[in-house]
Write a protein that holds these residues in place. Sequence first.
Motif, PDB file in Angstrom:
ATOM      1  N   TYR A   9      16.847  -9.019  15.152  1.00  0.00           N
ATOM      2  CA  TYR A   9      16.721  -7.777  15.640  1.00  0.00           C
ATOM      3  C   TYR A   9      17.192  -6.610  14.765  1.00  0.00           C
ATOM      4  N   LEU A  10      15.998  -5.774  14.655  1.00  0.00           N
ATOM      5  CA  LEU A  10      16.090  -4.476  13.865  1.00  0.00           C
ATOM      6  C   LEU A  10      15.557  -4.744  12.499  1.00  0.00           C
ATOM      7  N   GLN A  11      15.483  -5.967  12.272  1.00  0.00           N
ATOM      8  CA  GLN A  11      14.791  -6.192  10.701  1.00  0.00           C
ATOM      9  C   GLN A  11      13.202  -5.677  10.705  1.00  0.00           C
ATOM     10  N   GLN A  12      13.212  -5.498   9.268  1.00  0.00           N
ATOM     11  CA  GLN A  12      11.582  -5.114   9.124  1.00  0.00           C
ATOM     12  C   GLN A  12      10.846  -5.968   8.162  1.00  0.00           C
ATOM     13  N   LYS A  13       9.675  -5.924   8.137  1.00  0.00           N
ATOM     14  CA  LYS A  13       8.726  -6.656   7.364  1.00  0.00           C
ATOM     15  C   LYS A  13       7.791  -5.684   7.086  1.00  0.00           C
ATOM     16  N   HIS A  14       7.470  -5.482   5.739  1.00  0.00           N
ATOM     17  CA  HIS A  14       6.328  -4.568   5.095  1.00  0.00           C
ATOM     18  C   HIS A  14       5.514  -5.327   4.175  1.00  0.00           C
ATOM     19  N   LEU A  15       4.077  -5.472   4.261  1.00  0.00           N
ATOM     20  CA  LEU A  15       3.430  -5.843   3.526  1.00  0.00           C
ATOM     21  C   LEU A  15       1.983  -5.249   3.519  1.00  0.00           C
ATOM     22  N   GLU A  16       1.168  -5.709   2.363  1.00  0.00           N
ATOM     23  CA  GLU A  16      -0.118  -5.166   2.233  1.00  0.00           C
ATOM     24  C   GLU A  16      -1.125  -6.502   2.998  1.00  0.00           C
ATOM     25  N   LEU A  17      -1.959  -5.816   3.833  1.00  0.00           N
ATOM     26  CA  LEU A  17      -3.058  -6.613   4.314  1.00  0.00           C
ATOM     27  C   LEU A  17      -4.396  -6.122   3.542  1.00  0.00           C
ATOM     28  N   SER A  18      -5.326  -6.866   3.292  1.00  0.00           N
ATOM     29  CA  SER A  18      -6.545  -6.513   2.785  1.00  0.00           C
ATOM     30  C   SER A  18      -7.761  -7.283   3.086  1.00  0.00           C
ATOM     31  N   GLY A  19      -8.980  -6.715   3.045  1.00  0.00           N
ATOM     32  CA  GLY A  19      -9.995  -7.366   3.488  1.00  0.00           C
ATOM     33  C   GLY A  19     -10.312  -8.325   2.424  1.00  0.00           C
ATOM     34  N   ASP A  20      -9.803  -8.223   1.047  1.00  0.00           N
ATOM     35  CA  ASP A  20      -9.879  -9.264   0.002  1.00  0.00           C
ATOM     36  C   ASP A  20      -9.269 -10.554   0.511  1.00  0.00           C
ATOM     37  N   SER A  21      -8.080 -10.644   1.122  1.00  0.00           N
ATOM     38  CA  SER A  21      -7.324 -11.817   1.384  1.00  0.00           C
ATOM     39  C   SER A  21      -7.804 -12.236   2.622  1.00  0.00           C
ATOM     40  N   GLN A  22      -7.805 -11.321   3.712  1.00  0.00           N
ATOM     41  CA  GLN A  22      -8.208 -11.709   4.982  1.00  0.00           C
ATOM     42  C   GLN A  22      -6.956 -12.410   5.604  1.00  0.00           C
ATOM     43  N   VAL A  23      -5.649 -12.233   5.368  1.00  0.00           N
ATOM     44  CA  VAL A  23      -4.563 -12.771   6.015  1.00  0.00           C
ATOM     45  C   VAL A  23      -4.411 -12.097   7.095  1.00  0.00           C
TER      46      VAL A  23
END
Length: 181
Positions: free
Chosen positions: A95-109
């Motif tokens: 609860y109240l934790q965050q996750k920041h990440l980069e999503l990209s068209g190169d990786s398609q994750v």
Amino acid sequence: MKAVPVPEIEGAYLFEPTPHADDRGFFSRTFDADVVRSVGIDPDGFVQDSLSRSRFAVLRGMHLRSGLGEAKMVRCSYGRVFDVIVDLRPSSSTYLQQKHLELSGDSQVTLYVPAGCAHGFQALTDPADVSYRIDRAHDPAEDVTIAFDDPELAIPWPFPPLRMSERDRAAPSLAVALGRT
């Protein structure tokens, strides 16, 4: 394709494809029902696919749904985005934790965002296309928006937002959105 748990957010997963690349480019599976099912997510539970295109530094969020909530699978199909999820489920261990990440068209994750989590992103390229697979039909009466710059969240957005919807710009604080004030 493999599923990787996101430790910061209970029930969130990254679905990492295995692209086949050669001198023509690549081919990549972006959804696999068996892999999704293997982590306890019903692949048949998704009812809507959507796409957004954003210009550089556009900020969309932070959004979630009231009522039953909304789970979604999010993938940057072209360009790059700084993606954020915040766990707003009081009964969750994260609860109240965050996750920041980069999503990209190169990786398609693909990022699986559980129901009850707020989600937003900022475009790092011009354009950035984000594909969504959503588990409930949209009902505007259930839309909840939280201020992107709420000090309680202190999300480290990469750029000042150059463009935002009026709804996002006028969003209330986390405390107001959650009824704590």
